[in-house]
Scaffold this motif. Structure first.
Motif, PDB file in Angstrom:
ATOM      1  N   LEU A   6      74.773  26.714  59.794  1.00  0.00           N
ATOM      2  CA  LEU A   6      74.875  26.494  58.352  1.00  0.00           C
ATOM      3  C   LEU A   6      74.496  25.068  57.953  1.00  0.00           C
ATOM      4  O   LEU A   6      74.818  24.616  56.857  1.00  0.00           O
ATOM      5  N   THR A   7      73.789  24.367  58.829  1.00  0.00           N
ATOM      6  CA  THR A   7      73.324  23.023  58.509  1.00  0.00           C
ATOM      7  C   THR A   7      72.462  23.053  57.248  1.00  0.00           C
ATOM      8  O   THR A   7      71.635  23.947  57.072  1.00  0.00           O
ATOM      9  N   ASN A   8      72.703  22.076  56.381  1.00  0.00           N
ATOM     10  CA  ASN A   8      71.981  21.955  55.100  1.00  0.00           C
ATOM     11  C   ASN A   8      72.358  23.042  54.093  1.00  0.00           C
ATOM     12  O   ASN A   8      71.674  23.214  53.084  1.00  0.00           O
ATOM     13  N   LYS A   9      73.454  23.760  54.363  1.00  0.00           N
ATOM     14  CA  LYS A   9      73.975  24.735  53.414  1.00  0.00           C
ATOM     15  C   LYS A   9      75.224  24.160  52.746  1.00  0.00           C
ATOM     16  O   LYS A   9      75.990  23.429  53.366  1.00  0.00           O
ATOM     17  N   ARG A  10      75.398  24.519  51.503  1.00  0.00           N
ATOM     18  CA  ARG A  10      76.536  24.017  50.738  1.00  0.00           C
ATOM     19  C   ARG A  10      77.419  25.187  50.336  1.00  0.00           C
ATOM     20  O   ARG A  10      76.940  26.155  49.743  1.00  0.00           O
ATOM     21  N   ALA A  11      78.701  25.086  50.663  1.00  0.00           N
ATOM     22  CA  ALA A  11      79.632  26.194  50.418  1.00  0.00           C
ATOM     23  C   ALA A  11      80.712  25.774  49.430  1.00  0.00           C
ATOM     24  O   ALA A  11      81.401  24.764  49.638  1.00  0.00           O
ATOM     25  N   LEU A  12      80.843  26.535  48.348  1.00  0.00           N
ATOM     26  CA  LEU A  12      81.923  26.336  47.379  1.00  0.00           C
ATOM     27  C   LEU A  12      83.042  27.315  47.703  1.00  0.00           C
ATOM     28  O   LEU A  12      82.828  28.530  47.680  1.00  0.00           O
ATOM     29  N   ILE A  13      84.221  26.783  48.012  1.00  0.00           N
ATOM     30  CA  ILE A  13      85.380  27.614  48.343  1.00  0.00           C
ATOM     31  C   ILE A  13      86.437  27.386  47.272  1.00  0.00           C
ATOM     32  O   ILE A  13      87.007  26.289  47.166  1.00  0.00           O
ATOM     33  N   HIS A  87      74.815  27.301  48.051  1.00  0.00           N
ATOM     34  CA  HIS A  87      74.211  28.379  48.833  1.00  0.00           C
ATOM     35  C   HIS A  87      75.206  29.485  49.164  1.00  0.00           C
ATOM     36  O   HIS A  87      74.817  30.640  49.370  1.00  0.00           O
ATOM     37  N   ILE A  88      76.488  29.112  49.251  1.00  0.00           N
ATOM     38  CA  ILE A  88      77.547  30.035  49.681  1.00  0.00           C
ATOM     39  C   ILE A  88      78.711  29.894  48.703  1.00  0.00           C
ATOM     40  O   ILE A  88      79.170  28.783  48.427  1.00  0.00           O
ATOM     41  N   PHE A 121      84.804  37.355  39.232  1.00  0.00           N
ATOM     42  CA  PHE A 121      83.606  37.762  38.493  1.00  0.00           C
ATOM     43  C   PHE A 121      82.971  36.572  37.782  1.00  0.00           C
ATOM     44  O   PHE A 121      81.741  36.389  37.815  1.00  0.00           O
ATOM     45  N   ILE A 122      83.802  35.745  37.137  1.00  0.00           N
ATOM     46  CA  ILE A 122      83.281  34.574  36.436  1.00  0.00           C
ATOM     47  C   ILE A 122      82.521  33.670  37.407  1.00  0.00           C
ATOM     48  O   ILE A 122      81.394  33.237  37.133  1.00  0.00           O
ATOM     49  N   MET A 123      83.129  33.384  38.545  1.00  0.00           N
ATOM     50  CA  MET A 123      82.483  32.509  39.515  1.00  0.00           C
ATOM     51  C   MET A 123      81.211  33.132  40.078  1.00  0.00           C
ATOM     52  O   MET A 123      80.190  32.457  40.239  1.00  0.00           O
ATOM     53  N   SER A 124      81.268  34.427  40.377  1.00  0.00           N
ATOM     54  CA  SER A 124      80.088  35.107  40.916  1.00  0.00           C
ATOM     55  C   SER A 124      78.945  35.102  39.906  1.00  0.00           C
ATOM     56  O   SER A 124      77.778  34.904  40.262  1.00  0.00           O
ATOM     57  N   GLN A 125      79.281  35.307  38.639  1.00  0.00           N
ATOM     58  CA  GLN A 125      78.246  35.321  37.606  1.00  0.00           C
ATOM     59  C   GLN A 125      77.619  33.940  37.450  1.00  0.00           C
ATOM     60  O   GLN A 125      76.386  33.808  37.419  1.00  0.00           O
ATOM     61  N   LEU A 126      78.449  32.899  37.365  1.00  0.00           N
ATOM     62  CA  LEU A 126      77.939  31.551  37.168  1.00  0.00           C
ATOM     63  C   LEU A 126      77.078  31.092  38.339  1.00  0.00           C
ATOM     64  O   LEU A 126      75.984  30.552  38.149  1.00  0.00           O
ATOM     65  N   VAL A 127      77.584  31.287  39.547  1.00  0.00           N
ATOM     66  CA  VAL A 127      76.841  30.863  40.731  1.00  0.00           C
ATOM     67  C   VAL A 127      75.695  31.831  41.016  1.00  0.00           C
ATOM     68  O   VAL A 127      74.601  31.427  41.426  1.00  0.00           O
ATOM     69  N   GLY A 128      75.937  33.116  40.766  1.00  0.00           N
ATOM     70  CA  GLY A 128      74.914  34.128  41.031  1.00  0.00           C
ATOM     71  C   GLY A 128      73.653  33.914  40.220  1.00  0.00           C
ATOM     72  O   GLY A 128      72.541  34.161  40.700  1.00  0.00           O
TER      73      GLY A 128
END
Length: 260
Positions: A6-13, A87-88, A121-128
């Motif tokens: 996952l190098t160079n990938k950015r994950a929002l948790i 990215h994630i 859903f809100i987060m998926s829509q915004l990031v999606g």
């Protein structure tokens, strides 16, 4: 292995400041991802970021409520501007209200649905939307065994997590053509600070969980890391709309006879 790198990938948790969210975030960081953690509590966020950075992980944090679409949209824009593309997305933020259905306040029922389902859903829509523009992305929804089973006193939680399972499948259906994989993880019963009071010898619920789980134990939070990395990586590029239950086998069995 490059498939899991996952190098160079950015994950929002979301809600990645403690417990299972932190365990999954740490697993992603160990695979090379940069972490972006959201929380509604500044002190918890500060403490979590200090921990991540002490481990050498690259991590940043943002304060917002996933149910507030206006503020959430502003913060997603800030993340993309300050840190870079997401990215994630791990939709981990959630609450539970334990109350018999007959006496649960409607406002409490609505709040659980709002955080656990509408917030995802809100987060998926915004990031999606941004993932669609880039034609790639990974969304991981944290479901539950209550996505499949009922249990006393958790009607709102079960309704939300059942809905999240179906939201996962629907988003996968709509966004697969944009090279976005939307999947879920359904944790079983894990040893966290929240379950510590009932994980003592002699507690009936502790004995029930151990006897009900084929693995014969509570899960360790680290047991979720591998599944999170798999669903966040190229290794799962043709896996879509699936819920992977990490439960020690509970959902696979009817259970043991009491005299066995």
């Amino acid at each position: 292995m490059k498939l899991f790198d996952l190098t160079n990938k950015r994950a929002l948790i979301t809600g990645g400041t403690h417990g299972l969210g932190m365990a999954m975030a740490e697993g992603l960081a160990q695979a090379g991802a940069e972490l972006v953690i959201s929380s509604t509590t500044p002190s918890k966020l500060e403490e979590a970021l200090a921990y991540y950075k002490s481990k050498g992980y690259k991590a940043s944090g943002y304060i917002f409520d996933v149910t507030d679409e206006k503020i959430a949209a502003e913060q997603i824009e800030a993340i993309e501007k300050n840190q870079g593309p997401i990215h994630i997305l791990v939709n981990n933020a959630g609450i539970i209200k334990r109350e018999p259905a007959v006496s649960m306040l409607i406002e409490d029922f609505r709040r659980v649905i709002d955080v656990d389902l509408v917030g995802a859903f809100i987060m998926s829509q915004l990031v999606g939307r941004k993932m669609i523009e880039r034609n790639e992305g990974k969304i991981i929804n944290i479901c539950s065994m209550m996505s499949e089973l009922g249990r006393n006193s958790v009607s709102a939680y079960a309704a939300a997590k059942g809905g999240l399972k179906m939201l996962t499948k629907n988003l996968a259906t709509e966004w697969a053509k944009h090279n976005i994989q939307v999947n879920g993880i359904g944790p079983g019963y894990f040893a966290t600070s929240q379950t510590e009071p009932i994980r003592v010898d002699g507690n009936p619920f502790n004995e029930f969980i151990i006897s009900r789980t084929p693995a014969g134990r509570w899960g360790d939070p680290e047991d979720l890391a591998g599944t999170a990395v798999f669903l966040a990586s190229e290794a799962s590029r043709f896996v879509n709309g699936q819920i992977i239950y990490v439960d020690g086998g509970i959902l696979a069995t009817i259970g043991k006879p009491s005299n066995e």
